[in-house]
Each structure stands twice: as C-alpha cells, then as structure tokens.
Design an enzyme around this catalytic site. Structure first.
Site, mmCIF file in Angstrom:
data_model
loop_
_atom_site.group_PDB
_atom_site.id
_atom_site.type_symbol
_atom_site.label_atom_id
_atom_site.label_comp_id
_atom_site.label_asym_id
_atom_site.label_seq_id
_atom_site.Cartn_x
_atom_site.Cartn_y
_atom_site.Cartn_z
ATOM 1 C CE LYS A 1 -1.861 -0.635 3.263
ATOM 2 N NZ LYS A 1 -2.355 -1.670 4.934
ATOM 3 N NE ARG B 1 -5.537 -2.133 9.969
ATOM 4 C CZ ARG B 1 -3.918 -1.018 9.073
ATOM 5 N NH1 ARG B 1 -4.029 -0.247 8.468
ATOM 6 N NH2 ARG B 1 -3.307 -1.822 9.648
ATOM 7 N NE ARG C 1 6.967 -3.249 6.395
ATOM 8 C CZ ARG C 1 5.277 -3.171 6.487
ATOM 9 N NH1 ARG C 1 4.228 -2.757 5.685
ATOM 10 N NH2 ARG C 1 4.537 -4.049 7.827
ATOM 11 N NE ARG D 1 5.049 -1.603 10.369
ATOM 12 C CZ ARG D 1 4.501 -1.249 9.503
ATOM 13 N NH1 ARG D 1 4.087 -0.709 8.538
ATOM 14 N NH2 ARG D 1 3.229 -1.717 9.342
ATOM 15 N NE ARG E 1 0.652 -5.426 11.225
ATOM 16 C CZ ARG E 1 1.334 -4.931 10.038
ATOM 17 N NH1 ARG E 1 2.464 -5.532 10.198
ATOM 18 N NH2 ARG E 1 0.596 -3.596 9.720
HETATM 19 P P1 AMP Z 1 -0.166 0.082 9.066
HETATM 20 O O1 AMP Z 1 1.739 1.279 8.782
HETATM 21 O O2 AMP Z 1 -0.972 0.743 8.134
HETATM 22 O O3 AMP Z 1 0.098 -1.311 8.853
HETATM 23 O O4 AMP Z 1 -0.753 -0.089 10.887
HETATM 24 C C1 AMP Z 1 0.479 -0.590 11.869
HETATM 25 C C2 AMP Z 1 -0.378 -0.645 13.320
HETATM 26 O O5 AMP Z 1 -1.491 0.766 12.911
HETATM 27 C C3 AMP Z 1 -2.499 -1.627 12.483
HETATM 28 O O6 AMP Z 1 -1.177 -2.894 13.156
HETATM 29 C C4 AMP Z 1 -2.673 -1.407 13.786
HETATM 30 O O7 AMP Z 1 -2.249 -1.839 15.224
HETATM 31 C C5 AMP Z 1 -2.399 0.230 13.718
HETATM 32 N N1 AMP Z 1 -3.403 1.058 12.781
HETATM 33 C C6 AMP Z 1 -3.487 1.071 11.568
HETATM 34 N N2 AMP Z 1 -4.951 2.333 10.702
HETATM 35 C C7 AMP Z 1 -5.266 1.957 11.734
HETATM 36 C C8 AMP Z 1 -6.881 2.129 11.729
HETATM 37 N N3 AMP Z 1 -7.545 2.158 10.498
HETATM 38 N N4 AMP Z 1 -7.582 1.722 12.587
HETATM 39 C C9 AMP Z 1 -6.994 0.784 14.046
HETATM 40 N N5 AMP Z 1 -5.280 0.646 13.558
HETATM 41 C C10 AMP Z 1 -5.375 1.164 13.074
#
Ligand code: AMP
Length: 219
Positions: free
Chosen positions: A14, A88, A127, A162, A173
C-alpha cells in the site's frame, strides 16, 4: 476531490503504491499507521497505549483514529488524497461516510490489493523503513532493495525495522485483516467503487493495474 482507499493485508505494498500515485498525480498520502507512529513518540499515556496495541498487532480505538484522520484531512486542500490503512473495519467505514460529505469528496475509489498470506509474510519480514523520511524498502524484493541495508538511498538516514514486523505479530495482523477489514470488500463492492488488483506481482505491474483504472476517472 478524489479519495483513494486501499483494502489489503499487511505488507501488500500500500505504501509503495501510494508513493507512486502521489509522484504521478500529486495526491496527498495519508497513512493512519504513520500518524499513529508519530503520535506514539509523544510523552503521554495515549502514546503508551498506541505503542502497546501496535506491538501486539491489535487495532487502535476507532475514536482516536478518526480524530487523527480528520485533523489531517482538514488541512488538505488538494485534488486528491490516498488513505493508506483506513478504514480497517466496517465501523470506521460508516464513520467515514460523514467525512466524505463534509470534505466534498466527489469520487471515492477503493483498490482491493489481493495478496496471499505467504507472500505478505515474506514482504513483512524483509521490510525496512527510513527513520526520517519513512521511505519503505525491502531486503527480500529486488526492486525495493536499498543500495545499503543500513541507510536510506534518498536522505541517508538509518534504516530500521518496524516493531510489529515479526512473524508472530504479522500472523495476528493478518487474522485481524481477514475478520475485520476484508468484509469491506463486500461493502464497497455494493457501492460500485471497488476494483480488485492482483498484488502478487512486482510494484510496476501493480501500479499499471491501478493507474489504468485511475486514468478513467482523471481524464
Ligand atoms: P500499518 O502501518 O497500516 O500497517 O498499521 C500498523 C498498525 O497501526 C496496525 O497494525 C494497527 O495496530 C494500527 N493501525 C493503523 N491504521 C489503523 C486503523 N485505521 N485502525 C486501527 N488501527 C490502525
């Protein structure tokens, strides 16, 4: 204003696709994960809560996400933006309907990037992220490999992993994605705004698929 949403498992690309779209069309990239990582650096209880939930691979409270997102979107005055990592779940999608009307978003496009578990896991474990400019690299994908595994090609700052990019957290996840996020495919499909993209390809091929659809709306 056009708004793009991605529905995709972790590490589906993404962030990379968002960067490519922004470079070509000047859209603004809004990643809720990045907003949370920024908020988690503060010295307060909320930051601690965010750190713990992210590390455990859990979703952050919808209300907190909406606050961060609306703050960010309200300062965008642009022809388009990309939401990377939002919504999400169905409850966030419902809350977002109100924002769509308020922000005068004329067209919503949703790209469902379909990637199998094992491919997403491999990408997750490889990553690497620049600690300063957030540029995303991958040590296991040829066209995303940095010149050095330690420094960003662009700004030369250190690269890091990360905290949630472990096999255990990835699995949690991914499971959350299947149970909470994937139902959005049906939700947006019924609205006639969803496009499926084959994410088991290289970044240029994935971009070609997305760009082909985007072009129909931008020309
Ligand atoms: P990402 O960078 O999109 O992979 O998100 C990393 C982490 O941030 C996720 O595993 C969640 O813990 C949190 N997170 C990101 N976006 C959301 C969202 N829209 N709602 C809830 N938690 C989120």
């Amino acid at each position: 204003m056009i708004g793009i949403i991605f529905i995709a498992p972790p590490a589906a690309g993404k962030g990379t696709q968002s960067d490519m779209i922004c470079q070509k069309y000047g859209f603004i990239h809004v990643s809720t994960g990045d907003l949370l990582r920024e908020a988690s650096k503060q010295d307060n209880l909320e930051a601690l809560y965010i750190q713990e939930e992210m590390e455990a691979g859990k979703l952050i409270d919808d209300g907190l996400i909406m606050d961060l997102l609306i703050n960010k979107l309200s300062i965008i005055n642009n022809s388009g933006f990309i939401l990377d990592g939002f919504p999400r779940n169905l409850s966030q999608a419902h809350m977002f309907e109100e924002t769509i009307n308020k922000l005068n978003i004329k067209q919503l496009l949703v790209f469902y990037i379909d990637v199998p578990f094992d491919v997403a896991l491999k990408r997750t474990l490889g990553r690497l992220i620049c600690s300063k400019c957030n540029h995303v690299y991958n040590s296991s994908i040829k066209d995303l490999m940095p010149a050095s595994l330690y420094h960003c090609d662009d700004c030369k700052s250190p690269l890091s992993k990360r905290i949630d990019d472990t096999e255990d957290t990835f699995t949690k996840r991914f499971n959350f994605y299947i149970s909470e996020t994937k139902p959005l495919v049906d939700y947006y499909s019924k609205q006639g705004v969803l496009y499926r993209v084959d994410g088991n390809k290289d970044k240029n091929n994935i971009f070609m698929q997305i760009d082909g659809i985007l072009n129909r709306y931008l020309s």
